[in-house]
Scaffold this motif. Structure first.
Motif, PDB file in Angstrom:
ATOM      1  N   UNK A   1       0.946  -1.185  -0.198  1.00 29.55           N
ATOM      2  CA  UNK A   1      -0.219   0.045  -0.003  1.00 29.55           C
ATOM      3  C   UNK A   1       0.798   1.076   0.108  1.00 29.55           C
ATOM      4  N   UNK A   2       0.486   2.213  -0.856  1.00 30.58           N
ATOM      5  CA  UNK A   2       1.399   3.263  -0.906  1.00 30.58           C
ATOM      6  C   UNK A   2       1.067   4.094   0.440  1.00 30.58           C
ATOM      7  N   UNK A   3       2.457   4.802   1.028  1.00 29.06           N
ATOM      8  CA  UNK A   3       2.293   5.336   2.228  1.00 29.06           C
ATOM      9  C   UNK A   3       1.452   6.633   2.084  1.00 29.06           C
ATOM     10  N   UNK A   4       0.274   6.640   2.554  1.00 34.32           N
ATOM     11  CA  UNK A   4      -0.556   7.754   2.634  1.00 34.32           C
ATOM     12  C   UNK A   4      -0.802   8.598   3.889  1.00 34.32           C
ATOM     13  N   UNK A 211      -0.826  -6.159 -10.232  1.00 38.30           N
ATOM     14  CA  UNK A 211      -1.427  -5.012  -9.028  1.00 38.30           C
ATOM     15  C   UNK A 211      -2.329  -5.629  -8.315  1.00 38.30           C
ATOM     16  N   UNK A 212      -3.229  -6.311  -8.772  1.00 42.86           N
ATOM     17  CA  UNK A 212      -4.278  -6.902  -7.739  1.00 42.86           C
ATOM     18  C   UNK A 212      -3.513  -8.002  -6.764  1.00 42.86           C
ATOM     19  N   UNK A 213      -2.412  -8.518  -6.892  1.00 35.90           N
ATOM     20  CA  UNK A 213      -2.080  -9.465  -6.035  1.00 35.90           C
ATOM     21  C   UNK A 213      -1.187  -8.798  -4.892  1.00 35.90           C
ATOM     22  N   UNK A 214      -1.194  -7.437  -5.044  1.00 34.07           N
ATOM     23  CA  UNK A 214      -0.285  -6.617  -4.099  1.00 34.07           C
ATOM     24  C   UNK A 214      -1.224  -5.527  -3.646  1.00 34.07           C
ATOM     25  N   UNK A 256       5.679  -4.386  -1.796  1.00 38.70           N
ATOM     26  CA  UNK A 256       6.473  -5.610  -2.122  1.00 38.70           C
ATOM     27  C   UNK A 256       5.305  -6.500  -2.695  1.00 38.70           C
ATOM     28  N   UNK A 257       6.115  -7.988  -3.115  1.00 40.27           N
ATOM     29  CA  UNK A 257       5.228  -8.846  -3.640  1.00 40.27           C
ATOM     30  C   UNK A 257       3.982  -9.501  -2.814  1.00 40.27           C
ATOM     31  N   UNK A 258       4.106  -8.903  -1.656  1.00 37.31           N
ATOM     32  CA  UNK A 258       2.735  -9.544  -0.648  1.00 37.31           C
ATOM     33  C   UNK A 258       1.836  -8.399  -0.405  1.00 37.31           C
ATOM     34  N   UNK A 308      -0.904 -13.711   8.267  1.00 35.83           N
ATOM     35  CA  UNK A 308      -0.322 -14.766   8.958  1.00 35.83           C
ATOM     36  C   UNK A 308       1.222 -14.422   9.568  1.00 35.83           C
ATOM     37  N   UNK A 309       1.661 -13.230   9.455  1.00 33.57           N
ATOM     38  CA  UNK A 309       2.990 -12.901   9.308  1.00 33.57           C
ATOM     39  C   UNK A 309       3.338 -12.404  10.934  1.00 33.57           C
TER      40      UNK A 309
END
Length: 340
Positions: A1-4, A211-214, A256-258, A308-309
């Motif tokens: 997510x872009x830091x907003x 994009x959808x995956x992130x 990142x990828x997640x 789950x992180x």
């Protein structure tokens, strides 16, 4: 997510305007949330067939899933206007009375963050929703009089990210409650293709999937990332939004990828590196990353837990084996020690 979390006011307004332009206008255009959409369609069409107003509607779920959009769609489907306010903006019963007394028949009153209404305003809203009546107090002290005003029929649409904070009497006034869930990647790809068409963006299928995956299962984030990929393609690419452009753009914006952003990774790294995987208290963790505890708890933690992180235990936050793996770090003492 872009830091907003830190943006200039004019940039924030531009982002809000861009988001509003991409919102669907009717239920048929709304992607995802199939159960809620079908239930809501029945409620609205039945009311229209009877020639009356529908029951009050409560929409709950995490931010960015379409609660505000659905409120606007409800008004559009009913062929009426919508009055917009929010819980924090109504701190006195008189503020709410002024809004209610100005409503027209059949109008929709959208109350965002309804769980943050002040208690006097809540109690006034109970009566207004059930009896379409509001009591206005005129004067002060012993000479004060309560004047009852009859209100025209209207529909309250409440939105909340924390339905558990709503008092039972207020919850019971809603005839329909819909809970919005996170979107699948396939649904987000549909959202992105629709938005790309509205923005005039040449979006390749593999870029939409990237994009959808992130996007953390959230359409609002997906649309924001799409605009950032568009910017990168226009400035540093050839204008085409393909997978290479999407990956390059999202690397610039630290997604990142997640779908983890700068704050998410800072929380994970502090938990793993500074505190050995935990357990560690929320306040201590927030100080370590230079953020307020509420920011860590409401912005970063829900997604990290859902992926789950990290885990929440009675003793504090702990890093899961997946967190160590994602940061390419070796967990000390083995996975079992993390939850001991």
């Amino acid at each position: 997510m872009v830091d907003e979390r830190v943006v200039a006011p004019e940039v924030d307004e531009a982002e809000r305007a861009a988001e509003a332009a991409l919102r669907p206008r009717r239920l048929a255009e709304f992607v995802g949330q199939h159960v809620v959409r079908e239930q809501l369609e029945l409620v609205l069409h039945a009311a229209l067939a009877r020639g009356g107003v529908p029951d009050h509607v409560l929409l709950s779920g995490p931010p960015g899933l379409g609660k505000t959009t659905l409120a606007m769609i409800i008004a559009a489907e009913l062929g009426t206007s919508v009055r917009v306010t929010s819980g924090p903006a109504i701190q006195h019963a008189g503020d709410l009375a002024a809004v209610l007394s100005s409503l027209d028949e059949g109008e929709v009153l959208f109350v965002d963050e309804i769980h943050r209404l002040a208690r006097p305003a809540e109690e006034l809203l109970y009566v207004a929703m059930e009896d379409f009546r509001v009591d206005v107090v005129v004067g002060k002290g012993a000479g004060a009089n309560a004047i009852g005003l009859t209100l025209p029929p209207f529909t309250v649409v409440g939105a909340t990210t924390r339905a558990g904070l709503l008092p039972a009497p207020l919850r019971d006034r809603f005839g329909f409650t819909g809970h919005l869930d996170f979107y699948s990647s396939a649904e987000l790809e549909q959202v992105l293709r629709r938005s790309a068409g509205l923005l005039g963006v040449d979006l390749a299928d593999d870029a939409a999937a990237e994009i959808a995956g992130r996007s953390r299962g959230t359409p609002r984030i997906a649309n924001r990332l799409l605009r950032r990929v568009r910017d990168w393609a226009q400035v540093r690419g050839d204008g085409t939004c393909d997978r290479a452009a999407a990956r390059a753009a999202l690397e610039v914006y630290e997604v990142d990828e997640l779908g983890l952003d700068r704050l998410d990774r800072a929380v994970l790294r502090a938990l793993c590196v500074r505190f050995g995987g935990g357990p560690v208290g929320l306040t201590t963790l927030a100080v370590a990353v230079g953020e307020e505890p509420e920011t860590v708890e409401t912005v970063a933690e829900p997604f990290l837990v859902r992926e789950g992180l990290i885990g929440r235990t009675p003793r504090g936050r702990v890093a899961t084996p997946r967190a160590w793996e994602h940061l390419d770090l070796a967990a000390p003492g083995g996975p079992a020690s993390l939850f001991g």
